[in-house]
Motif scaffolding. Structure first.
Motif, PDB file in Angstrom:
ATOM      1  N   PRO A   5      -8.141  14.920  -7.127  1.00 22.29           N
ATOM      2  CA  PRO A   5      -7.992  13.947  -8.131  1.00 22.29           C
ATOM      3  C   PRO A   5      -6.767  14.081  -8.800  1.00 22.29           C
ATOM      4  CG  PRO A   5     -10.066  15.019  -8.238  1.00 22.29           C
ATOM      5  CD  PRO A   5      -9.349  15.774  -7.249  1.00 22.29           C
ATOM      6  N   GLU A   6      -6.324  15.127  -9.350  1.00 21.89           N
ATOM      7  CA  GLU A   6      -4.836  15.115 -10.103  1.00 21.89           C
ATOM      8  C   GLU A   6      -3.900  14.773  -9.310  1.00 21.89           C
ATOM      9  OE1 GLU A   6      -2.644  15.945 -13.419  1.00 21.89           O
ATOM     10  OE2 GLU A   6      -4.746  15.529 -13.196  1.00 21.89           O
ATOM     11  N   VAL A   7      -3.881  15.287  -8.029  1.00 23.60           N
ATOM     12  CA  VAL A   7      -2.665  14.795  -7.294  1.00 23.60           C
ATOM     13  C   VAL A   7      -2.751  13.361  -7.044  1.00 23.60           C
ATOM     14  CG1 VAL A   7      -1.572  14.989  -4.800  1.00 23.60           C
ATOM     15  CG2 VAL A   7      -2.554  17.212  -6.204  1.00 23.60           C
ATOM     16  N   ALA A   8      -3.747  12.880  -6.967  1.00 24.69           N
ATOM     17  CA  ALA A   8      -3.914  11.110  -6.610  1.00 24.69           C
ATOM     18  C   ALA A   8      -3.336  10.578  -7.902  1.00 24.69           C
ATOM     19  CB  ALA A   8      -5.321  10.944  -6.268  1.00 24.69           C
ATOM     20  N   SER A   9      -3.987  10.758  -8.902  1.00 26.90           N
ATOM     21  CA  SER A   9      -3.682  10.211 -10.137  1.00 26.90           C
ATOM     22  C   SER A   9      -2.047  10.320 -10.487  1.00 26.90           C
ATOM     23  CB  SER A   9      -4.441  10.636 -11.342  1.00 26.90           C
ATOM     24  OG  SER A   9      -4.422  11.965 -11.511  1.00 26.90           O
ATOM     25  N   ARG A  10      -1.484  11.528 -10.296  1.00 30.24           N
ATOM     26  CA  ARG A  10       0.010  11.804 -10.399  1.00 30.24           C
ATOM     27  C   ARG A  10       0.574  10.777  -9.475  1.00 30.24           C
ATOM     28  NH1 ARG A  10       1.772  15.867 -13.894  1.00 30.24           N
ATOM     29  NH2 ARG A  10       0.296  17.304 -14.543  1.00 30.24           N
ATOM     30  N   ASN A  11       0.126  10.495  -8.188  1.00 31.63           N
ATOM     31  CA  ASN A  11       0.817   9.593  -7.301  1.00 31.63           C
ATOM     32  C   ASN A  11       0.748   8.238  -7.746  1.00 31.63           C
ATOM     33  OD1 ASN A  11       2.393  11.382  -4.914  1.00 31.63           O
ATOM     34  ND2 ASN A  11       0.615  12.362  -5.237  1.00 31.63           N
ATOM     35  N   HIS A  12      -0.290   7.908  -8.034  1.00 25.66           N
ATOM     36  CA  HIS A  12      -0.391   6.486  -8.923  1.00 25.66           C
ATOM     37  C   HIS A  12       0.525   6.302  -9.743  1.00 25.66           C
ATOM     38  CE1 HIS A  12      -3.852   5.813  -6.193  1.00 25.66           C
ATOM     39  NE2 HIS A  12      -4.749   6.256  -7.045  1.00 25.66           N
ATOM     40  N   VAL A  13       0.519   6.988 -10.696  1.00 25.07           N
ATOM     41  CA  VAL A  13       1.425   6.830 -11.878  1.00 25.07           C
ATOM     42  C   VAL A  13       3.028   6.794 -11.279  1.00 25.07           C
ATOM     43  CG1 VAL A  13       2.707   7.703 -13.941  1.00 25.07           C
ATOM     44  CG2 VAL A  13       0.251   8.048 -13.497  1.00 25.07           C
ATOM     45  N   ALA A  14       3.406   7.588 -10.195  1.00 31.33           N
ATOM     46  CA  ALA A  14       4.827   7.503  -9.678  1.00 31.33           C
ATOM     47  C   ALA A  14       4.922   6.216  -8.787  1.00 31.33           C
ATOM     48  CB  ALA A  14       5.264   8.932  -8.829  1.00 31.33           C
ATOM     49  N   GLN A  15       4.009   5.898  -8.033  1.00 31.36           N
ATOM     50  CA  GLN A  15       4.030   4.787  -7.087  1.00 31.36           C
ATOM     51  C   GLN A  15       3.964   3.510  -7.525  1.00 31.36           C
ATOM     52  OE1 GLN A  15       5.236   4.916  -4.166  1.00 31.36           O
ATOM     53  NE2 GLN A  15       5.010   7.226  -4.005  1.00 31.36           N
ATOM     54  N   LEU A  16       3.282   3.003  -8.891  1.00 27.72           N
ATOM     55  CA  LEU A  16       2.912   1.883  -9.375  1.00 27.72           C
ATOM     56  C   LEU A  16       4.151   0.963  -9.861  1.00 27.72           C
ATOM     57  CD1 LEU A  16      -0.113   1.180 -11.341  1.00 27.72           C
ATOM     58  CD2 LEU A  16       1.578  -0.092 -11.929  1.00 27.72           C
ATOM     59  N   PRO A  17       4.962   1.689 -10.355  1.00 26.08           N
ATOM     60  CA  PRO A  17       6.197   0.506 -10.776  1.00 26.08           C
ATOM     61  C   PRO A  17       6.873   0.170  -9.378  1.00 26.08           C
ATOM     62  CG  PRO A  17       6.261   2.482 -12.238  1.00 26.08           C
ATOM     63  CD  PRO A  17       5.015   2.584 -10.976  1.00 26.08           C
TER      64      PRO A  17
ATOM     65  N   VAL B 149       0.684  -1.142  -0.043  1.00 28.18           N
ATOM     66  CA  VAL B 149       0.018   0.138   0.100  1.00 28.18           C
ATOM     67  C   VAL B 149       0.968   1.352   0.302  1.00 28.18           C
ATOM     68  CG1 VAL B 149      -1.915   1.189   1.236  1.00 28.18           C
ATOM     69  CG2 VAL B 149      -1.907  -1.181   1.050  1.00 28.18           C
ATOM     70  N   ALA B 150       0.672   2.405  -0.677  1.00 31.68           N
ATOM     71  CA  ALA B 150       1.130   3.627  -0.854  1.00 31.68           C
ATOM     72  C   ALA B 150       0.160   4.432  -0.372  1.00 31.68           C
ATOM     73  CB  ALA B 150       1.981   3.905  -2.188  1.00 31.68           C
ATOM     74  N   SER B 151       0.221   4.935   0.741  1.00 30.18           N
ATOM     75  CA  SER B 151      -0.842   5.854   1.132  1.00 30.18           C
ATOM     76  C   SER B 151      -0.804   7.267   0.874  1.00 30.18           C
ATOM     77  CB  SER B 151      -0.799   5.790   2.882  1.00 30.18           C
ATOM     78  OG  SER B 151      -1.698   6.860   3.290  1.00 30.18           O
ATOM     79  N   GLN B 152      -1.652   8.120   0.327  1.00 26.55           N
ATOM     80  CA  GLN B 152      -1.773   9.306  -0.020  1.00 26.55           C
ATOM     81  C   GLN B 152      -2.015  10.319   1.031  1.00 26.55           C
ATOM     82  OE1 GLN B 152      -2.312  10.386  -4.220  1.00 26.55           O
ATOM     83  NE2 GLN B 152      -2.024   8.332  -4.708  1.00 26.55           N
ATOM     84  N   ILE B 153      -2.284  10.182   2.392  1.00 30.09           N
ATOM     85  CA  ILE B 153      -3.081  10.620   3.359  1.00 30.09           C
ATOM     86  C   ILE B 153      -2.115  11.949   3.434  1.00 30.09           C
ATOM     87  CG2 ILE B 153      -3.708  11.080   5.729  1.00 30.09           C
ATOM     88  CD1 ILE B 153      -4.620   8.145   5.579  1.00 30.09           C
ATOM     89  N   ALA B 154      -1.076  11.860   3.632  1.00 30.33           N
ATOM     90  CA  ALA B 154      -0.188  12.935   3.980  1.00 30.33           C
ATOM     91  C   ALA B 154      -0.056  14.103   2.869  1.00 30.33           C
ATOM     92  CB  ALA B 154       1.196  12.602   4.152  1.00 30.33           C
ATOM     93  N   GLU B 155      -0.288  13.639   1.490  1.00 29.96           N
ATOM     94  CA  GLU B 155      -0.332  14.486   0.296  1.00 29.96           C
ATOM     95  C   GLU B 155      -1.573  15.324   0.366  1.00 29.96           C
ATOM     96  OE1 GLU B 155       1.911  14.817  -1.925  1.00 29.96           O
ATOM     97  OE2 GLU B 155       3.519  13.622  -1.309  1.00 29.96           O
TER      98      GLU B 155
END
Length: 348
Positions: A35-47, A20-26
């Motif tokens: 939404p935009e911050v969430a999706s960008r973080n998904h792209v960065a964290q997924l690999p 799990v990569a939590s984004q609560i702090a973000e």
């Protein structure tokens, strides 16, 4: 991201990896998900998540039988990231793809590790949804009631924001409610006698809002030692309300009890109407210990079996999606690679 080994005759499913990569702090500084911050973080964290999951499971991509991702409901930009990745992996490995409804992941999670899904009434309580579902089996669902406005989790977050508490609001309100008097404020139990199984929490949130001027006035005359918050405008241009600690604790307890009362009574009526003898609780708000214990006590009193997932399975996670995908794959249900995401995907 999660990797799940399917069931066999000797044992149930085995969770090989759950990352799990939590984004609560973000998102905390914004008071909610952007939404935009969430999706960008998904792209960065997924690999990185994929690499960690594969290392933890000690398997290769070619050993995986199928790939799954949440297809809705949710934020479109975030759904696209997970869906695209899972489809790409499925194509590359030549394996099936399964598009999973986020809500199905929640309602099946109380049975994680069980031999089969028993018929039940499912209460799903999260930030975006409040649902009562008649579950007859995997993929066989009937919506009995839903929220007409704010979901319970959304109401928790909005009330927490009104009180100047942190994000997410649910854990903050639960913590403050432990030392509060739930009888101090008389708050409405919306739609408790509506004659149906639908929910409404917008009016409860508004009732809390109307109490704030009196609370601010009491804070102005109280001893400084009993005051928390400030009337000053902070650097992020948000005003932190100034209340007495007692008022905040009491209002949190009163608000929490009002939400729980409605969820309990509607659930009991759903059980009575369907003659079901099993209630399951899932969704992020199901982490609330007061809600769990209240429903458990009510079910015990009425001879109802009560099932709730472990807290780590209640908030959004890949393990519950993997579990739902495993059950669908066992029933030979797969998805078309051309299937699109649906931010408003219906459960039934």
């Amino acid at each position: 991201m999660a990797i799940l080994r399917g069931r066999n005759r000797q044992c149930g499913p085995e969770l090989l990896a759950s990352e799990v990569a939590s984004q609560i702090a973000e998102h905390e500084k914004f008071g909610g998900v952007v939404p935009e911050v969430a999706s960008r973080n998904h792209v960065a964290q997924l690999p990185c998540l994929l690499e960690r999951a594969m290392a933890s499971a000690k398997i290769t991509i070619n050993e995986i039988d199928a790939f799954a991702a949440t297809s809705g409901p949710g934020l479109a930009s975030s759904l696209l990231v997970g869906n695209s990745a899972a489809k790409g992996l499925a194509i590359g490995a030549g394996k099936p793809f399964l598009a999973i409804n986020h809500l199905e992941g929640h309602l099946l999670s109380p049975f994680f590790g069980c031999e089969k899904i028993e018929p039940n009434i499912a209460l799903i309580v999260s930030g975006g949804h409040s649902l009562l579902v008649n579950v007859r089996g995997v993929g066989d669902y009937e919506i009995l009631g839903t929220t007409l406005d704010d979901a319970a989790g959304e109401a928790f977050d909005k009330v927490a924001k009104l009180l100047g508490l942190g994000y997410p609001g649910g854990p903050e309100i639960e913590m403050r409610a432990q030392t509060g008097n739930a009888k101090k404020f008389d708050l409405p139990r919306s739609m408790l006698n509506s004659g149906d199984l639908n929910f409404s929490f917008s009016g409860l949130k508004t009732a809390v809002r109307y109490l704030l001027p009196a609370m601010l006035s009491r804070a102005d005359t109280a001893s400084p030692a009993r005051i928390e918050g400030s009337r000053e405008i902070k650097g992020d241009a948000r005003e932190i309300p100034r209340f007495t600690r007692d008022d905040t604790d009491n209002l949190c307890a009163s608000f929490q009890e009002a939400v729980i009362d409605v969820l309990r009574e509607k659930s009991l009526r759903a059980l009575q109407q369907t003659k079901s003898r099993r209630l399951t609780l899932s969704g992020g708000v199901s982490c609330n210990r007061a809600l769990r214990e209240n429903l458990r006590a009510a079910c015990q009193k009425n001879g109802i079996q009560f099932l709730v997932a472990e807290p780590w399975l209640c908030t959004d996670n890949a393990a519950m999606i993997a579990f739902a995908a495993m059950l669908r794959l066992e029933n030979r249900i797969v998805s078309d690679l051309a299937e699109e995401i649906d931010p408003n995907l219906a459960l039934a």
